[in-house]
Scaffold this active site. Sequence first.
Site, mmCIF file in Angstrom:
data_model
loop_
_atom_site.group_PDB
_atom_site.id
_atom_site.type_symbol
_atom_site.label_atom_id
_atom_site.label_comp_id
_atom_site.label_asym_id
_atom_site.label_seq_id
_atom_site.Cartn_x
_atom_site.Cartn_y
_atom_site.Cartn_z
ATOM 1 N N GLU A 41 1.328 2.601 -14.983
ATOM 2 C CA GLU A 41 1.278 1.235 -14.437
ATOM 3 C C GLU A 41 2.630 0.530 -14.552
ATOM 4 O O GLU A 41 3.018 -0.216 -13.659
ATOM 5 C CB GLU A 41 0.185 0.411 -15.129
ATOM 6 N N GLN A 46 6.714 -2.254 -8.395
ATOM 7 C CA GLN A 46 7.801 -2.244 -7.409
ATOM 8 C C GLN A 46 8.316 -0.850 -7.059
ATOM 9 O O GLN A 46 9.420 -0.702 -6.561
ATOM 10 C CB GLN A 46 8.989 -3.097 -7.873
ATOM 11 N N LEU A 84 14.697 4.264 -11.909
ATOM 12 C CA LEU A 84 13.526 3.410 -11.664
ATOM 13 C C LEU A 84 13.891 1.925 -11.690
ATOM 14 O O LEU A 84 13.151 1.091 -11.172
ATOM 15 C CB LEU A 84 12.446 3.659 -12.728
ATOM 16 N N GLY A 85 15.034 1.597 -12.315
ATOM 17 C CA GLY A 85 15.451 0.191 -12.389
ATOM 18 C C GLY A 85 14.599 -0.599 -13.380
ATOM 19 O O GLY A 85 13.732 -0.039 -14.062
ATOM 20 N N TYR A 86 14.857 -1.904 -13.460
ATOM 21 C CA TYR A 86 14.084 -2.787 -14.354
ATOM 22 C C TYR A 86 13.995 -2.170 -15.769
ATOM 23 O O TYR A 86 12.912 -1.933 -16.306
ATOM 24 C CB TYR A 86 12.677 -3.042 -13.805
ATOM 25 N N TYR A 124 -2.407 -8.001 -15.989
ATOM 26 C CA TYR A 124 -2.654 -6.879 -15.076
ATOM 27 C C TYR A 124 -2.662 -5.547 -15.826
ATOM 28 O O TYR A 124 -3.610 -4.756 -15.722
ATOM 29 C CB TYR A 124 -1.608 -6.832 -13.950
ATOM 30 N N ASP A 142 -3.057 -7.067 -9.336
ATOM 31 C CA ASP A 142 -1.626 -6.941 -9.010
ATOM 32 C C ASP A 142 -1.400 -7.465 -7.587
ATOM 33 O O ASP A 142 -2.314 -8.041 -6.975
ATOM 34 C CB ASP A 142 -1.163 -5.479 -9.165
ATOM 35 N N CYS A 196 -5.213 -1.932 3.430
ATOM 36 C CA CYS A 196 -4.915 -3.356 3.633
ATOM 37 C C CYS A 196 -3.457 -3.602 3.232
ATOM 38 O O CYS A 196 -3.148 -4.318 2.291
ATOM 39 C CB CYS A 196 -5.881 -4.191 2.787
ATOM 40 N N CYS A 213 -15.107 -9.196 5.568
ATOM 41 C CA CYS A 213 -13.780 -9.815 5.532
ATOM 42 C C CYS A 213 -13.662 -11.060 6.433
ATOM 43 O O CYS A 213 -13.806 -10.980 7.654
ATOM 44 C CB CYS A 213 -12.742 -8.768 5.947
HETATM 45 S S1 SF4 Z 1 -10.815 -5.767 6.943
HETATM 46 FE FE1 SF4 Z 1 -9.911 -7.330 5.608
HETATM 47 S S2 SF4 Z 1 -9.739 -6.326 3.630
HETATM 48 FE FE2 SF4 Z 1 -10.054 -4.722 5.143
HETATM 49 S S3 SF4 Z 1 -7.980 -4.074 5.782
HETATM 50 FE FE3 SF4 Z 1 -8.617 -5.666 7.198
HETATM 51 S S4 SF4 Z 1 -7.800 -7.522 6.305
HETATM 52 FE FE4 SF4 Z 1 -7.794 -6.010 4.689
#
Ligand code: SF4
Length: 357
Positions: A41, A46, A84-86, A124, A142, A196, A213
């Site tokens: 993690e 990034q 990896l930086g940071y 997180y 995150d 998404c 959604c």
């Molecule tokens: S339906 Fe909504 S949650 Fe699913 S990819 Fe599209 S925008 Fe993202």
Amino acid sequence: MKTEEKILKDMAKPLLLWYDQNKRSLPWRDQANAYYTWVSEIMLRQTRVETVKPYFLRFIRELPDVGALASCSEDRLLKLWEGLGYYNRVRNMQKAARQVQESYGGVLPKDYQALCSLRGIGSYTAGAIASIAYGIPVPAVDGNVLRVLSRLLENEEDILKQSVKTGMERLLKEAIPKDRPGDFNQALMELGAVVCVPSGRIECGSCPLNDLCRARASGRVTELPKKSEKKPRTVQKRTIVVIRDGDCLALCKRPKEGLLASLYEPMNLTGHLQEQEVLKEVANLGLVPLRIRQLEDAKHIFSHVEWRMKGYQVQVEAVEEKVKDRYIFVDPEKSGRFYPIPSAYDAYAKYWKENMS
Ligand code: SF4
């Protein structure tokens, strides 16, 4: 219209079904190991999954547990992180590993609050370790998860605000299935990473949450999430001088604090210097320059600063003792194995590996 709580409750089933069928096989996923989850993690912040894989495998091979991390030398640790930086992240990991050695017998605590109290571990990372390795039903929010949730709930708030993240954590805490909290959190992260996505091909058609959604229903997917503008980076002009004595390369250790702390670097001067100015700087060190050639310009972007670099290679002779207080002259082969050099200098690395004889 469904409430936010109802949407989040209803998403668990289709999300977990999708995850079971689509999850990527990743080296840190193969077994429930809190140390592996922690290392992965921190590395994944990034940084892309494909980049992290070889780093992760090398890291756990060389430092297989908390005890090994706690006792590793700083140079070795930074070398394992090189690229990896940071670098403060891995330094903080070592500090936390020492806390774990002292207070928890070398085992990451099975307690969310105790995890949060460790150096460099925020909500997180604590949520990821607690849920994935220990099955504790706490969220791990995150950037990927924030993006999915702000679209799913059509939330207009700025996701860079801590209050928005805290609000999302509170909502998720109620929705997280008690029997599979780790899978639920990983499924949300995975959905944000491969379906998404921030921009480009957002795969709403194959998203398991598309029926729930709100942003998809209103056609506002690409408008969300909202993010405030970041402050522009400061641009700094630097001159990088690759000093060679025969095949050896001059390296200097950076100060213990600040940007790239304690890492090794070639000569790095403020401003864009001309050849004569560079030769003078080299001579001031107590070196006798024999030849100079200009190298290509390069650029490196840090989170808040951008270096615009002009490069030179200078062949020298007569390394006086006083130079050795500031610079070490190393075999380029050794520089690769023992001295952590940040990726900011990658554009010039070929000039310290070049055969000069
Ligand atoms: S339906 Fe909504 S949650 Fe699913 S990819 Fe599209 S925008 Fe993202």
